[in-house]
Design an enzyme around this catalytic site. Structure first.
Site, PDB file in Angstrom:
ATOM      1  N   HIS A 198       0.979  -1.379  -0.111  1.00 45.44           N
ATOM      2  CA  HIS A 198       0.010   0.132  -0.028  1.00 45.44           C
ATOM      3  C   HIS A 198       0.932   1.258  -0.116  1.00 45.44           C
ATOM      4  CE1 HIS A 198      -2.937   3.205   1.192  1.00 45.44           C
ATOM      5  NE2 HIS A 198      -3.884   2.159   1.106  1.00 45.44           N
ATOM      6  N   HIS A 250      -1.267   1.212  11.441  1.00 48.50           N
ATOM      7  CA  HIS A 250       0.142   2.103  11.806  1.00 48.50           C
ATOM      8  C   HIS A 250      -0.238   3.063  13.056  1.00 48.50           C
ATOM      9  CE1 HIS A 250      -2.099   4.995   9.392  1.00 48.50           C
ATOM     10  NE2 HIS A 250      -1.238   5.860   9.522  1.00 48.50           N
ATOM     11  N   GLU A 298      -3.918  13.390  12.224  1.00 45.05           N
ATOM     12  CA  GLU A 298      -4.936  13.351  11.076  1.00 45.05           C
ATOM     13  C   GLU A 298      -6.125  13.576  11.381  1.00 45.05           C
ATOM     14  OE1 GLU A 298      -4.346   8.970   9.663  1.00 45.05           O
ATOM     15  OE2 GLU A 298      -2.361   9.342   9.381  1.00 45.05           O
ATOM     16  N   HIS A 302      -4.018   2.837  14.772  1.00 45.34           N
ATOM     17  CA  HIS A 302      -5.255   2.909  14.073  1.00 45.34           C
ATOM     18  C   HIS A 302      -5.314   2.266  12.933  1.00 45.34           C
ATOM     19  CE1 HIS A 302      -2.828   6.238  12.629  1.00 45.34           C
ATOM     20  NE2 HIS A 302      -3.609   6.209  11.432  1.00 45.34           N
TER      21      HIS A 302
END
Length: 980
Positions: free
Chosen positions: A831, A874, A880, A910
């Site tokens: 990803h 991660h 964020e 999260h």
């Protein structure tokens, strides 16, 4: 003795009285007795008597009563304390008592104390004359007294004084030194008026006003009284109208008459006043101070019999009738008296030279002059646009307007109504000005304009009819028989307009569209029957033929734009005399000495300096504030979307602060806000002195009206508004909701591409900056809200702030369509990091750390092989803040909702929803996955923490138990399942 004024306040009075050998005094005032205590303190031991019955126009019975008081007091000196009424009464006493001495202490700027002109009224008829005996023996100017006058009284009094030199210049040709003094008085008074409109306590303004008024009085003393004075005395004496407000209402029209009759004098007045349109400016000044523009409004209705006034000739000549009705005059206009346009007001070129023609119709309470000026302003004052404003026969009384009447059910009444409307339409369009290629456009008196547009066979390019619908019941409205392809129409109405129903407007829009017209339907909330800011922008586009989304292209460019040809100086930034009489003004978004690559500034060329407003005062706002503390929240947090307000709320009213870090005082940090609004900022502008703003609409299309021009955007687009630039948010869909990010330090920039290469991500050419457009619009009470140091402040001004005619620079707002964003994705395995989706970045000073990044996740293909395609689990050293613009896959009860947001604090673990993990682990093929086209998620990423605001800590919109709602992952560990 001499009546040359002495300007050393009331302290000079004892000396003056001693020089006059005054023994007993009679003090004359009006019933208000204003300033009497200040005078009394300086009268000393001399006996004095008060007469407080002075009245306007000096009636005979008032003279008799004052004479009796004079005899009773055995006074040898009269002190008149007040304006023209008290001075006039003192003159009347002096005419009857030659040995009487007079000291005039004017408390207005009328200037009559400088003349030998007297006036007295008997039986409603005012007589005037000259007599050198009536001039006061001494005049004492007391600036401290005049500085306390209300704004309207100060300015109307000064306009009364201005009438003296203009009347003298018009009554007979003045030459030499007297003409120079008259024009000098015009220069001083017009300058002083502007100062006192801005601040009636201005020391410079008061001092120059006193000097100018005295000079004007001396000019009138040496010259003839003109037609304005005769009209003011005749009309004022007949109806007992207040003298200064009456002169003020007459002056714009008399000035227009004078300038039309004598072009040489017109040029001299324009130069002396530094005003190209002195009549219009004087009329607008009355509006700015809230004074009467129509002489008729000064008289109680029960005293007005217009038929008698007409028979007595008191409303002649034509300029007096215009002043009586309050019609707006202009030095730029001329009159047409041709078939189809009787007594029309015309501004612009001759018909044969016109590229576009606008026929302006006004409704009840309007006038042709104001309609013409409004149309000219909407047209951006472009050369080649001819404006024709038909003067309707009537306002209250003399010029009764053509009213929209409800058709009666009686056949004869319906026939009469149709006949009246038909004759009105015929008069408007019987001989329209036109030439090949000219575009005829109709400006509201909306209902009549729409009816003409629908029925006329003449080539009409468009109609502007806000708050208008077709006349009569739908079944009686004639069908549209001609093709309307290529024409444009502006319609729209307020939600609670008492005169026009929204369903009627929508029905007209559907009819026009069916006939081929391009219809801009711009509704507005509230109940106002006037056009909105959004409607004015569209109207300007229709008149000028501009595209609705005309913009400049490029990010970080040094742009330039001008709305009038030659408005932008080419050789320098701040010439001594800028084109069109504009004011150069620089807006700096960075310090002067910032490196060239980071320096941001724009030069604006505007009609008025933006500093011309009243002082700021603190404005309370419960939810939009930098009120966070140092405490941090380590848990994942989610917030439901803001509800659309029930009460009226514009963009600024509807802002709430989620949180942030740092502060504007440090010039470091950021803040995250949310907004929900249901009203446009029609008469309000906002600027943020703390930093740059990033606006992301989630619901509702917006028009951003900025100082540099207008920009349109909607959900899926972003706008960046630079530090300190004024803007208004106008709603195009009734209500709106979205996200607002603010950075206090460095501005948003395009991220470097590095190994990505020359292309991809956001392309600079897709960013849109505005083109110059302006409005020269009076707007008394206009609000300007500023944010400085995290607090809000409000100021008022009497004009719209969007008057920049030309500009150049790189400190500009811009809009970007996120659909044009081209992420550089991974097509092999694993990803990719979210950083490949960065659209804009506001850096910090330390390498690799950013104050705030905008990351956008667009519709795309995910083709990673042998990889866990959703975001991996991660922990990150950044905070964020995530939001959703749209996602059709989300149901009403989904955890994530468009308009909501969720926060991941720094280093808080999260990942993705448990069911998304299960779904992904069940995948057995490598077919690329499509992120749906109706999906638009974003992330604001910062190296700084997020401190919650007081609102965020207490709001019921915070989702309880948010960390638990992501679900739990099953233990999948199997020590026997070793890799094969």
């Amino acid at each position: 003795m001499t009546n040359s004024p002495r300007t050393n306040d009331l302290d000079a009075l004892p000396e003056l009285l001693s020089r006059l050998d005054a023994r007993r005094l009679l003090v004359i005032t009006t019933p208000s007795r204003r300033f009497l205590p200040q005078l009394e303190a300086r009268l000393g031991e001399r006996p004095w008597t008060l007469f407080d019955g002075a009245r306007v126009h000096v009636p005979e019975d008032t003279i008799a009563a004052a004479s009796a008081a004079l005899a009773s007091a055995e006074a040898d000196v009269v002190i008149s304390l007040g304006g023209g009424s008290t001075t006039g009464l003192a003159k009347a006493l002096r005419r009857r008592h030659e040995r009487l001495r007079v000291v005039a202490i004017p408390t207005t700027y009328a200037g009559s104390e400088m003349t030998s002109i007297w006036g007295e009224t008997e039986d409603g008829r005012k007589r005037t004359g000259r007599d050198p005996r009536v001039r006061p023996d001494a005049v004492l100017h007391a600036p401290a007294l005049l500085a306390t006058l209300p704004r309207a009284q100060s300015v109307t009094s000064l306009l009364n004084a201005l009438a003296h030199p203009i009347s003298a210049l018009a009554a007979a040709p003045l030459t030499g030194e007297l003409r120079a003094r008259a024009l000098s008085a015009v220069e001083q008074i017009t300058w002083s008026i502007e100062q006192l409109v801005h601040d009636p306590r201005s020391r410079d303004g008061v001092a120059h006003a006193l000097e100018g008024a005295a000079l004007a009085g001396r000019v009138l003393e040496e010259a003839k009284m003109g037609a304005q004075h005769r009209a003011a005395h005749a009309l004022g004496g007949r109806l007992a109208l207040p003298h200064a407000p009456l002169h003020a209402a007459l002056l714009p029209h008399f000035t227009r008459h004078v300038m039309r009759e004598d072009p040489g004098l017109a040029a001299a007045l324009a130069e002396a006043s530094a005003c190209a349109d002195l009549p219009g400016h004087l009329h607008d000044t009355l509006r700015r101070i809230g004074a009467a523009r129509a002489a008729r409004s000064l008289a109680p209705d029960e005293l007005v019999n217009e038929r008698e006034l007409l028979e007595e000739g008191l409303l002649e000549p034509g300029w007096v009738r215009d002043a009586w009705l309050g019609r707006r005059p202009s030095a730029h206009e001329r009159r047409w008296r041709v078939d189809g346009f009787p007594d029309a007001t015309v501004i612009g070129p001759e018909p044969a030279e016109a590229a576009r023609v606008v026929v302006a119709l006004h409704g009840r309470g309007g006038d042709a002059g104001s309609a013409a000026a409004r149309a000219r302003d909407l047209a951006g004052h472009l050369p080649g646009v001819l404006v024709v404003a038909r003067r309707r026969r009537g306002a209250p009384g003399i010029l009764a307007p053509i009213a929209r009447r409800r058709p009666s059910t009686a056949p004869r009444s319906r026939a009469r109504a149709r006949g009246r409307r038909g004759r009105a339409r015929a008069r408007v369009l019987s001989r329209p000005p036109r030439r090949a290629g000219a575009a005829l456009r109709l400006l509201a008196g909306a209902c009549l304009a729409l009816e003409v547009f629908c029925r006329t066979a003449h080539p009409v390019a468009g109609v502007i009819a806000p708050a208008g619908a077709r006349l009569g019941p739908a079944l009686e409205q004639p069908a549209i028989t001609r093709a309307l392809a290529g024409t444009r129409a502006l319609l729209g109405v307020a939600a609670r307009d008492r005169w026009v129903a929204r369903e009627d407007v929508d029905a007209v829009a559907a009819t026009l569209r069916a006939a081929g017209a391009e219809v801009d339907l711009v509704h507005q909330p509230g109940e106002s029957h006037a056009e909105s800011a959004g409607q004015r922008l569209v109207a300007g586009d229709i008149i000028t033929g501009r595209g609705a989304r005309a913009t400049l292209r490029g990010h970080g460019n040094c742009h330039e734009s001008e709305a009038l040809p030659g408005a932008l100086p080419r050789a320098q930034n701040s010439p001594l005399r800028a084109p069109y009489g504009l004011y150069p003004e620089q807006i700096n978004g960075t310090g002067f000495t910032a490196p060239r690559g980071h320096n941001r500034r724009s030069w604006c060329y505007r009609i008025r300096p933006s500093s011309q407003r009243q002082p700021f005062a603190a404005l309370a706002h419960e939810t939009f504030a930098v009120d966070w503390d140092d405490a941090q929240e380590p848990n994942l947090m989610g917030f439901q979307p803001l509800p659309i307000p029930e009460a009226a709320a514009d963009f600024v009213d509807g802002l709430v602060t989620l949180g942030g870090a740092g502060g504007p005082a440090l010039r470091r940090g950021y803040a995250i806000h949310l907004y929900a609004a249901n009203h446009s900022m029609d008469e309000r502008a906002f600027y943020n002195a703390d930093g740059e703003l990033l606006l992301l609409p989630q619901r509702g299309r917006l028009t951003l009206q900025t100082e540099l021009g207008a920009l349109e955007l909607g959900p899926g687009e972003l706008a960046v508004l630079p530090r300190g630039l004024l803007f208004s948010v106008l709603l195009r869909d009734g209500d709106a909701r979205g996200y607002l990010a603010e950075v206090y330090g460095r501005r948003f920039e395009l991220p470097g591409r590095g190994p990505v290469g020359a292309n991809g991500l956001a392309d600079p050419r897709h960013f849109r900056a505005p083109v110059a457009r302006f409005e020269d619009r009076l707007a008394p009470g206009y609000r300007v809200t500023a944010k400085l140091g995290g607090r809000l402040f409000d100021a008022r001004q009497d004009h719209a702030p969007y008057d920049v005619v030309a500009w150049h620079g790189d400190h500009v707002p811009y809009v970007y369509d996120l659909a044009r964003f081209s992420p550089v994705g991974n097509t092999r395995f694993d990803h990719p990091d979210p950083s490949i989706f960065t659209v804009l970045s506001a850096p910090l000073d330390e390498q690799g750390a950013h104050c705030l990044d905008l990351v956008f996740f667009p519709p795309r293909w995910d083709a990673s092989e042998r990889s866990f395609r959703p975001p991996f689990f991660h922990r990150n050293a950044v905070t964020e803040i995530n939001g959703i613009i749209r996602d059709a896959s989300l149901g009403a009860h989904a955890l994530f909702q468009p308009g909501g947001c969720f926060v991941t604090p720094a280093m808080t673990a999260h990942g993705v929803l448990a069911r998304a993990v299960e779904r992904e682990l069940r995948r057995r093929d490598e077919t690329p996955t499509r992120i749906p086209d109706d999906s638009a998620w974003f992330q604001l990423e910062t190296a700084l923490p997020l401190h919650l605001s007081r609102w965020a800590r207490g709001t019921a919109l915070r989702v309880p138990g948010w960390p638990l709602r992501w679900g739990a992952q099953r233990r999948r560990f199997d020590p026997d399942d070793a890799p094969g």
